[in-house]
Write an enzyme that holds these catalytic residues in place. Structure first.
Site, PDB file in Angstrom:
ATOM      1  N   TYR A 183       0.832  -1.200   0.000  1.00 39.13           N
ATOM      2  CA  TYR A 183       0.000   0.000   0.000  1.00 39.13           C
ATOM      3  C   TYR A 183       0.864   1.246   0.000  1.00 39.13           C
ATOM      4  O   TYR A 183       1.884   1.305   0.694  1.00 39.13           O
ATOM      5  CB  TYR A 183      -0.938  -0.004   1.208  1.00 39.13           C
ATOM      6  N   GLU A 184       0.444   2.208  -0.779  1.00 40.51           N
ATOM      7  CA  GLU A 184       1.101   3.514  -0.878  1.00 40.51           C
ATOM      8  C   GLU A 184       1.482   4.088   0.483  1.00 40.51           C
ATOM      9  O   GLU A 184       2.486   4.789   0.626  1.00 40.51           O
ATOM     10  CB  GLU A 184       0.113   4.450  -1.577  1.00 40.51           C
ATOM     11  N   ALA A 185       0.666   3.794   1.484  1.00 40.94           N
ATOM     12  CA  ALA A 185       0.908   4.334   2.826  1.00 40.94           C
ATOM     13  C   ALA A 185       2.129   3.701   3.490  1.00 40.94           C
ATOM     14  O   ALA A 185       2.507   4.099   4.584  1.00 40.94           O
ATOM     15  CB  ALA A 185      -0.324   4.129   3.702  1.00 40.94           C
ATOM     16  N   GLY A 186       2.745   2.713   2.830  1.00 42.74           N
ATOM     17  CA  GLY A 186       3.969   2.142   3.385  1.00 42.74           C
ATOM     18  C   GLY A 186       3.776   0.778   4.022  1.00 42.74           C
ATOM     19  O   GLY A 186       4.607   0.340   4.806  1.00 42.74           O
TER      20      GLY A 186
END
Lengths: 255, 300, 300, 255
Positions: free
Chosen positions: A49-52
């Site tokens: 996920y983009e959020a890490g």
């Protein structure tokens, strides 16, 4: 078995994923498509996920890209700078899912502005992580309903790159990723031809070439090998409805 | 040296009209309480920088605090647009400076590192590069290929919400990390709000978990529930319903003003805000425990 | 997909003559066991990259494994020089490529990030820049000032010792971090040696602790005590006496050969090495527990 | 009270530190000097180790720069890239301690090579972190015994920058740090004059100007304000001997 257009798109997107793929994924249909693929033919799919968040194992359906359920029980969590450098720019991402208000004939996407950038008619959210995902993921997929306003011949603003004006032009820019590989709509699939132009390569059961053409903003070419997609199976639909989105937040028929 | 203070004092002392503010956090740990306090203290002409402005910047813009936005994604995550920011941009009432997430975070990374700029590989999507003159290009001296560069971002103030800090400001964060560390090191002044102020020994029991060292921190404030309607991993859940609700509230000027009156101006601080949310909400946002396996540092 | 294998198999499959190797770890977690296995398998013409070559590269050079060194500090930490490397350099028998710590680590950071190069501010100490043509300069396009740049380093193989990993290679490290994460992401192939192979659930109980995700790892090997005479935080102490002893051993060719015969060629693996060290040594290196305070991730 | 030259240098180095300073420190005498300062006039001194350790509270005397005793109980530990970027390059370090085989008239240091770089007479360890520390710490201090071979007029190789050939030259390079502020030897202190040249500013009790001159490789100027240092106090020596280095690993008389 009956199915909604969201279910149809999700199932067809899931089938594009390969076992072992590392997928950079957002919430909504891409998340469902990835989880469906994991439950069927791609058990070793790795979701980033983009959020890490790497290797999430959400115990509930994530409602935002930073849902805490993505973190608890994940294999790794890193900073945003790390996710964009070590993972995306380094070439560790096989697949990216993209969306946007406009997708053009060469798969370029506009998620920034309708009208002029300085004097926008409609201001959209902007790039987020999509500019880099479109450039650096090995393969990109787009999931979106098939409507003329979503598929103009040219986007008002290139938020992220498809093939620009031709496959050769993208190659000349030296970006590492292969660009958009398919657009999954509620009418069928479009894929880039040898020149990078999106052409119709599949139709969903019961859909005509004419319907696809009428809902596309350019003169849509049809692949000589254009076929009909397999309808969602009972098992695919059961997994989607019973396990992945039991309250129908994303897969109920809407858009 | 304790840096403990109240949030209202911290904002009063460290946030000035015209400052560039970076309220950090990517979906997680968004410092709402500090944003509300800035609104309450009627700061203006702020330059609001944040990868994802989220509702908090929408509210600050609505309250008249901002002259300019620096951002990379202006949406109401999972819902749609930020109506106020969107309409201010469409009507030309607010200045903007726009990036992709990666270039926004790269600006902070450069700022945090004391570098004047940082390079990124090309993306072939050049419209934003043309729209924002801060983007430049230089040649890779090894291959002659062009790379894209952005300049360091060094905000006047970074505001970071954390799970736990000691009174010196040594701060530990877990869950989604976003750009908190980079924002803190990039900024001239750092305000920490913390769910818990813990004994220094807790921090020292796990030094690898400390993302922000106290000596770069200017103020540390104990503000439980400071992130609502965002969340704090392990402490409370995200209030997804409010993200939907804001979409309705922000449809009209009246709705916005009523909201600000009731939930910001009408309340002294976050404690009152949390109490006003009520026990039903407290129950809804409550989270069951799930602890990390400890690690052994060894006594040497 | 388990990536568990033996260290000898991992070296056999993933380390080839002529490869560029980065054995990571700054004073902590230095992968001695892997170094010894490379010697045992008689690899040659390796390009050995490491900020601090430490004794392990001194031994690998002595054993004839290396054609070139890339480094930023060639000392026996806390003792003096690395006699073998030093004399090979003084006699012109080994090629070198030299950096400062920061430029060495910057090369890895660029390599890990998929960037062709990374900038650093000037230091005014220009002799090394002139001695090593890999250093270049470019202009900061915002100020016109020059910055120094180094190119990405992308080793063929990174070798990283960690406290705990699961069988998929998801690896957690605490204590001094050095450049392990950067080396792993920069390299084409990654070999992990771990003090403990733990259940996936242990790793997943604390995802923020995972520095290296399994999907970039090629082989993971359970090798307790792999870092001796270096140390593993929380598992055993540094054998400072051996660092002094090596200074004596390495005074003569005979001493070196005897050491390699006795401690490397003459032993099948690290387990035998650890047993040979004996119970007195085991006792001396033993460490008392000091656990981290757990954190709550919450069950969502 | 009797004291060794190591004790003398350590005490004088400690006195140069200010309360609240953030010090980038190595093992050996600099570590002892910092800890002595913390025990006397600078309780709020913050020690940062090159290995990425911030706010260490060692329970034993650290024997290497990465001693595990530095980590257990520290306030923070970060990666090497972070320590060099976020801390050093960003300007978060007040004081750096430097050493080397040669220090020249303008405080430039050689820790790389005696003789020619390509054909070295003696190969030394090289820069490590000293190139950047010398450039970017606000103030640098050097602790070293006073011997002619250690203080040549010009170093064979500039591993780290003092004032180059003049204070103006360093300023022209635009590096952020203030350069070397003092060299503490067993004979006295040298400090840069307005041109950046190291001149004698203090002598230790019982040392003559002549002794200092004879042990310096350039014509050592003497400051008109050159004074005599206060001898180590009983309290300073007691802290050093009883608390900080009880087995005399670093402070026994040797070099």
């Amino acid at each position: 078995m009956e199915y909604s257009s969201s279910e149809l798109m999700t199932v067809n997107a899931a089938r594009l994923l390969r076992d072992g793929d590392t997928v950079f994924v957002g919430v909504g249909l891409p998340n469902l498509a990835c989880n469906l693929a994991r439950h069927t033919h791609a058990p070793n799919l790795l979701m980033i996920y983009e959020a890490g968040v790497i290797g999430a194992r959400p115990e509930r359906l994530p409602l935002s890209i930073g849902d805490p359920t993505l973190v608890s029980g994940a294999t790794a969590v890193c900073s945003m700078y790390d996710i964009f450098t070590l993972y995306l720019q380094r070439g560790n991402v096989d697949v990216g899912f993209l969306g946007g208000a406009q997708i053009d004939q060469f798969g370029n996407i506009n998620a920034t502005v309708i009208g002029d950038y300085q004097h926008p008619k409609v201001r959209l959210p902007g790039s987020g992580g999509s500019m880099e995902m479109a450039a650096w993921a090995n393969r990109c997929y787009i999931i979106t309903p098939h409507q003329t306003r979503r598929f103009p011949k040219k986007v008002d603003f290139r938020t992220s790159a498809g093939f620009l004006a031709s496959r050769a032009e993208r190659v000349s820019k030296g970006v590492r990723g292969g660009g958009p590989q398919a657009v999954v709509t509620d009418l069928g699939l479009m894929e880039p031809d040898e020149n990078g132009e999106l052409i119709l390569t599949s139709l969903h059961p019961g859909i005509s070439v004419d319907q696809a053409r009428k809902n596309t903003g350019w003169e849509l070419k049809v692949s000589p090998r254009c076929n009909v997609t397999e309808p969602p199976t009972a098992s695919e639909l059961q997994i989607l409805r019973d396990e992945l989105d039991p309250t129908g937040i994303y897969i109920k028929d809407g858009k | 040296m304790t840096k403990l203070t109240t949030l209202s004092k911290a904002i009063e002392v460290h946030v000035h009209d015209g400052d560039t503010i970076y309220a950090a956090g990517f979906t997680h740990l968004i410092p709402y309480a500090a944003g509300h306090e800035i609104i309450r203290q009627k700061r203006k002409d702020l330059i609001l920088a944040r990868a994802t402005p989220d509702l908090i910047y929408d509210q600050m813009v609505a309250a008249g605090c901002a002259q300019k936005l620096i951002f990379s994604y202006i949406g109401n995550p999972g819902v749609g647009s930020l109506r106020i920011i969107r309409s201010e941009i469409e009507s030309g009432h607010i200045e903007i400076e726009e990036y992709s997430h990666f270039s926004m975070i790269s600006r902070l990374q450069a700022g945090a590192s004391g570098l004047p700029f940082i390079p990124m590989n090309q993306t072939a999507a050049e419209d934003l590069e043309h729209a924002n003159p801060q983007y430049k290009r230089i040649k890779d001296p090894y291959t002659g290929q062009e790379v894209v560069v952005v300049p360091a971002l060094n905000p006047d103030v970074a505001i970071v919400h954390v799970q736990r800090a000691d009174q010196n400001g040594n701060s530990q964060i877990w869950g989604i990390l976003g750009e908190q560390k980079e924002a803190a090191f990039a900024a001239d002044r750092v305000i920490i709000t913390a769910e818990e102020i813990v004994d220094e020994d807790i921090i020292r029991s796990d030094p690898n978990r400390t993302l922000i060292p106290g000596f770069i921190v200017d103020a540390v404030c104990q503000v439980p529930y400071a992130a609502h309607p965002s969340y704090t991993q392990g402490y409370y859940d995200r209030d997804n319903a409010f993200y939907l609700e804001w979409d309705k509230i922000s449809e009209t000027k009246e709705g916005i003003n009523n909201y600000l009156d009731e939930w910001v101006y009408g309340l002294p601080d976050r404690q009152a805000y949390w109490q006003k949310l009520g026990t039903e909400m407290h129950k809804r946002l409550k989270v069951k425990d799930r602890f990390s396996a400890p690690v052994n540092y060894g006594a040497y």
